[in-house]
Design an enzyme around this catalytic site. Structure first.
Site, PDB file in Angstrom:
ATOM      1  N   ASN A  47      51.303  61.265  46.304  1.00  0.00           N
ATOM      2  CA  ASN A  47      52.625  60.933  46.836  1.00  0.00           C
ATOM      3  C   ASN A  47      52.595  59.644  47.669  1.00  0.00           C
ATOM      4  O   ASN A  47      51.708  59.473  48.499  1.00  0.00           O
ATOM      5  CB  ASN A  47      53.144  62.078  47.703  1.00  0.00           C
ATOM      6  CG  ASN A  47      53.320  63.354  46.902  1.00  0.00           C
ATOM      7  OD1 ASN A  47      53.597  63.298  45.704  1.00  0.00           O
ATOM      8  ND2 ASN A  47      53.125  64.487  47.541  1.00  0.00           N
TER       9      ASN A  47
ATOM     10  N   GLU B 233      57.549  55.943  51.524  1.00  0.00           N
ATOM     11  CA  GLU B 233      58.731  56.782  51.770  1.00  0.00           C
ATOM     12  C   GLU B 233      59.084  56.797  53.254  1.00  0.00           C
ATOM     13  O   GLU B 233      60.264  56.744  53.630  1.00  0.00           O
ATOM     14  CB  GLU B 233      58.475  58.211  51.291  1.00  0.00           C
ATOM     15  CG  GLU B 233      58.430  58.325  49.777  1.00  0.00           C
ATOM     16  CD  GLU B 233      57.985  59.706  49.306  1.00  0.00           C
ATOM     17  OE1 GLU B 233      58.581  60.210  48.360  1.00  0.00           O
ATOM     18  OE2 GLU B 233      57.041  60.277  49.883  1.00  0.00           O
TER      19      GLU B 233
ATOM     20  N   ASN C  63      69.071  44.627  89.469  1.00  0.00           N
ATOM     21  CA  ASN C  63      69.857  44.208  88.301  1.00  0.00           C
ATOM     22  C   ASN C  63      69.286  42.952  87.634  1.00  0.00           C
ATOM     23  O   ASN C  63      69.165  42.907  86.411  1.00  0.00           O
ATOM     24  CB  ASN C  63      71.317  43.973  88.695  1.00  0.00           C
ATOM     25  CG  ASN C  63      71.974  45.247  89.214  1.00  0.00           C
ATOM     26  OD1 ASN C  63      71.374  46.319  89.125  1.00  0.00           O
ATOM     27  ND2 ASN C  63      73.176  45.134  89.753  1.00  0.00           N
TER      28      ASN C  63
ATOM     29  N   TYR D 124      76.849  44.707  86.107  1.00  0.00           N
ATOM     30  CA  TYR D 124      75.891  45.771  85.837  1.00  0.00           C
ATOM     31  C   TYR D 124      76.568  47.132  85.950  1.00  0.00           C
ATOM     32  O   TYR D 124      77.331  47.396  86.884  1.00  0.00           O
ATOM     33  CB  TYR D 124      74.701  45.720  86.819  1.00  0.00           C
ATOM     34  CG  TYR D 124      73.681  46.811  86.507  1.00  0.00           C
ATOM     35  CD1 TYR D 124      72.671  46.602  85.574  1.00  0.00           C
ATOM     36  CD2 TYR D 124      73.778  48.075  87.098  1.00  0.00           C
ATOM     37  CE1 TYR D 124      71.776  47.605  85.240  1.00  0.00           C
ATOM     38  CE2 TYR D 124      72.891  49.086  86.767  1.00  0.00           C
ATOM     39  CZ  TYR D 124      71.894  48.844  85.844  1.00  0.00           C
ATOM     40  OH  TYR D 124      71.010  49.847  85.505  1.00  0.00           O
TER      41      TYR D 124
ATOM     42  N   LYS E  25      67.131  50.976  76.778  1.00  0.00           N
ATOM     43  CA  LYS E  25      65.683  50.916  76.583  1.00  0.00           C
ATOM     44  C   LYS E  25      65.109  51.792  75.483  1.00  0.00           C
ATOM     45  O   LYS E  25      64.345  51.313  74.638  1.00  0.00           O
ATOM     46  CB  LYS E  25      64.966  51.233  77.901  1.00  0.00           C
ATOM     47  CG  LYS E  25      65.151  50.140  78.918  1.00  0.00           C
ATOM     48  CD  LYS E  25      64.484  50.428  80.228  1.00  0.00           C
ATOM     49  CE  LYS E  25      65.013  49.465  81.267  1.00  0.00           C
ATOM     50  NZ  LYS E  25      66.493  49.601  81.476  1.00  0.00           N
TER      51      LYS E  25
ATOM     52  N   GLN F 190      71.011  51.138  81.510  1.00  0.00           N
ATOM     53  CA  GLN F 190      69.679  51.756  81.465  1.00  0.00           C
ATOM     54  C   GLN F 190      69.420  52.377  80.085  1.00  0.00           C
ATOM     55  O   GLN F 190      68.280  52.544  79.681  1.00  0.00           O
ATOM     56  CB  GLN F 190      69.579  52.823  82.562  1.00  0.00           C
ATOM     57  CG  GLN F 190      68.249  53.545  82.620  1.00  0.00           C
ATOM     58  CD  GLN F 190      68.099  54.353  83.892  1.00  0.00           C
ATOM     59  OE1 GLN F 190      68.080  53.795  84.983  1.00  0.00           O
ATOM     60  NE2 GLN F 190      68.019  55.668  83.763  1.00  0.00           N
TER      61      GLN F 190
ATOM     62  N   LYS G 166      49.095  65.553  42.410  1.00  0.00           N
ATOM     63  CA  LYS G 166      50.043  64.657  43.074  1.00  0.00           C
ATOM     64  C   LYS G 166      49.364  63.540  43.869  1.00  0.00           C
ATOM     65  O   LYS G 166      48.345  63.746  44.509  1.00  0.00           O
ATOM     66  CB  LYS G 166      50.939  65.467  44.033  1.00  0.00           C
ATOM     67  CG  LYS G 166      51.949  66.341  43.335  1.00  0.00           C
ATOM     68  CD  LYS G 166      53.043  65.576  42.601  1.00  0.00           C
ATOM     69  CE  LYS G 166      54.172  65.181  43.509  1.00  0.00           C
ATOM     70  NZ  LYS G 166      54.923  66.299  44.054  1.00  0.00           N
TER      71      LYS G 166
ATOM     72  N   SER H  16      49.588  67.006  47.345  1.00  0.00           N
ATOM     73  CA  SER H  16      50.494  68.106  47.629  1.00  0.00           C
ATOM     74  C   SER H  16      49.644  69.335  47.930  1.00  0.00           C
ATOM     75  O   SER H  16      48.537  69.472  47.413  1.00  0.00           O
ATOM     76  CB  SER H  16      51.379  68.353  46.408  1.00  0.00           C
ATOM     77  OG  SER H  16      51.724  69.723  46.335  1.00  0.00           O
TER      78      SER H  16
ATOM     79  N   THR I 193      67.985  44.400  35.920  1.00  0.00           N
ATOM     80  CA  THR I 193      69.274  44.416  36.602  1.00  0.00           C
ATOM     81  C   THR I 193      69.866  45.785  36.291  1.00  0.00           C
ATOM     82  O   THR I 193      69.590  46.333  35.212  1.00  0.00           O
ATOM     83  CB  THR I 193      70.238  43.313  36.094  1.00  0.00           C
ATOM     84  OG1 THR I 193      70.515  43.549  34.713  1.00  0.00           O
ATOM     85  CG2 THR I 193      69.658  41.920  36.261  1.00  0.00           C
ATOM     86  N   HIS I 194      70.620  46.326  37.188  1.00  0.00           N
ATOM     87  CA  HIS I 194      71.195  47.676  37.015  1.00  0.00           C
ATOM     88  C   HIS I 194      70.124  48.708  36.684  1.00  0.00           C
ATOM     89  O   HIS I 194      70.399  49.692  35.984  1.00  0.00           O
ATOM     90  CB  HIS I 194      72.256  47.696  35.904  1.00  0.00           C
ATOM     91  CG  HIS I 194      73.263  46.597  35.998  1.00  0.00           C
ATOM     92  ND1 HIS I 194      74.423  46.706  36.728  1.00  0.00           N
ATOM     93  CD2 HIS I 194      73.266  45.348  35.465  1.00  0.00           C
ATOM     94  CE1 HIS I 194      75.103  45.570  36.627  1.00  0.00           C
ATOM     95  NE2 HIS I 194      74.420  44.729  35.873  1.00  0.00           N
TER      96      HIS I 194
END
Ligand code: ARG
Length: 449
Positions: free
Chosen positions: A272, A277, A97, A304, A312, A309, A270, A264, A142-143
């Site tokens: 990407n 992401e 422990n 304990y 982890k 356990q 493409k 792609s 903004t927005h």
């Protein structure tokens, strides 16, 4: 027959703690020898044997055995095979422990150093990118609506600040992790003259725990890390979102280097932004890791319980995710190119200068609220006429207020940014100051934790 022990086995993930476990055991054996709790001779045998075990693991020659459940039992059993009965004395005045609590703290301290270094590398890349385009003005939002011109460098420095707060949080976490639990035994302390100060010194801990029951059941330091990691990933996720938007054709602000885009399988045009992401997506799993451990902890009575356990896998997952993100991000930032012409031309778009026109009237003596009303009418007029503010004639300006003069035509993105010359503002001289302050901070703290 069903193999029920699979349920309790942790060796497939706790083996990553082997260096910390062995370091803890070596310090413990030395302490036992010094204190006369075991003979110096046995202590010597144990220390040498543990060195051999470590080497076997490093060379991938260690006979891992699932039936021994966890790392601690695997190492102890191997030690027995290597040095004989002396191995049986290692676990004197110790329990798994306090042993596993020690391992997790040692591991977390190492990981915290890497984490902070990774954040500093990311900050370094942000500063390099900001320096490369130090005077470029872009639209600020903004927005998600174009609002006011800001320096690209100012925008990047906002992330520098976020990462600086992350560093503060991780350093704070380090302080609370830096407490030695060994010597707490199973829960009540140990019945031997254990020298905990020696252990703390050997293992590099700032202090020793004050309560054995707390020491074996406390996982707050992991929660501190996970909470800081969740916030840190949220910052990476926001930056990722911007990178994704900026690299779209609609925005066209930046181009990512080839290593950080993918094509792609059916659309040849493409590019990407998969890495950004994925960083945004991986934020979800780190939040999950935090929620997972909070939930594991919430019902645990002293002290304990085997539930612990379960601290982890989620923790390791969060660590791996963060460290992997630090592998990618600094280079991705360094490698992106800004379309200076495009962002600058959008920044000069006249409606973003509406506040500046109002400020202009205020400087001529008009109360701000009145000026706001005048410019609102002015913008409406522009919209119906399909004109920019800069295209209006003086005669048109005068229809809205007598205070307008020829110098209204001097208002542009540069004058707008330069006017925000207060601490924290986007004026080029303020941004230059912040940039050098940030560089100094990064340099002067490079070797801290
Ligand atoms: N594998 C265990 C864990 O990670 C080690 C401690 C086991 N202690 C016990 N009393 N069964 O928590």
């Amino acid at each position: 027959m069903t193999n029920y022990t699979n349920y309790t086995v942790s060796i497939h993930y706790d083996r990553r703690l082997y260096r910390h476990d062995i370091a803890g055991s070596i310090a413990h054996a030395r302490m036992l020898g010094n204190q006369g709790i075991i003979s110096e001779e046995d202590a010597g045998l144990i220390v040498d044997g543990l060195g051999k075990v470590r080497q076997e693991i490093q060379e991938d020659k260690f006979p891992w055995d699932e039936t021994l459940e966890d790392l601690h039992m695997n190492i102890e059993s191997r030690l027995h095979a290597l040095i004989g009965p002396a191995a049986g004395r290692l676990h004197t005045g110790r329990s798994r422990n306090d042993q596993v609590a020690l391992d997790m703290r040692l591991y977390t301290k190492d990981v915290l150093k890497e984490t902070v270094q990774g954040l500093r590398a990311t900050q370094g890349s942000l500063l390099a990118l900001a320096t490369r385009h130090q005077t470029v003005i872009m639209p600020g939002y903004t927005h998600m609506q174009r609002a006011q011109p800001v320096l690209f460098a100012h925008h990047l420095l906002a992330y520098f600040q976020m990462f600086q707060r992350d560093i503060d949080r991780f350093r704070d976490c380090y302080r609370r992790t830096d407490v030695l639990p060994l010597g707490s035994g199973a829960l009540a302390g140990v019945a031997y003259p254990s020298d905990r100060d020696f252990l703390a010194q050997e293992l590099g801990f700032r202090e020793i725990s004050a309560n054995s029951m707390d020491a074996v059941s406390d996982r707050d330091f992991l929660l501190d890390y996970l909470a800081a990691a969740a916030i840190c990933m949220m910052h990476f996720s926001r930056l990722s979102e911007e990178i994704i938007i900026w690299s779209s054709r609609e925005f066209g602000f930046i181009r990512l280097s080839d290593e950080f885009t993918t094509g792609s399988s059916i659309m040849p045009q493409k590019r990407n932004p998969d890495f950004a992401e994925l960083a945004r997506g991986k934020t979800g799993r780190v939040y999950g890791d935090l929620m997972g451990l909070l939930t594991v902890m919430k019902g645990l009575p002293m002290t304990y319980n085997r539930d612990l356990q379960e601290d982890k896998e989620g923790f390791f997952d969060a660590v791996d995710t963060l460290l992997a993100t630090f592998q990618v991000y600094p280079d991705m930032l360094q490698g992106l190119t800004l379309d200076e012409g495009r962002v600058a031309s959008l920044a000069g778009e006249s409606f973003m200068l509406a506040t500046d026109v109002a400020d202009y009237l205020v400087n001529k003596g008009m109360p701000f609220r009145e000026a706001y009303g005048v410019v609102k009418e002015l913008c409406r007029h522009c919209e119906t006429q399909g004109k920019d503010l800069q295209d209006l004639t003086m005669e048109e300006y005068h229809r809205f207020s007598d205070s307008f003069d020829q110098d209204v035509y001097n208002i542009n993105a540069e004058s707008s940014a330069a006017a925000r010359d207060n601490p924290g503002g986007t004026a080029p001289n303020r941004v230059a100051e912040e940039l050098s302050r940030a560089k100094e901070l990064l340099e002067s703290t490079a070797n801290d934790l």
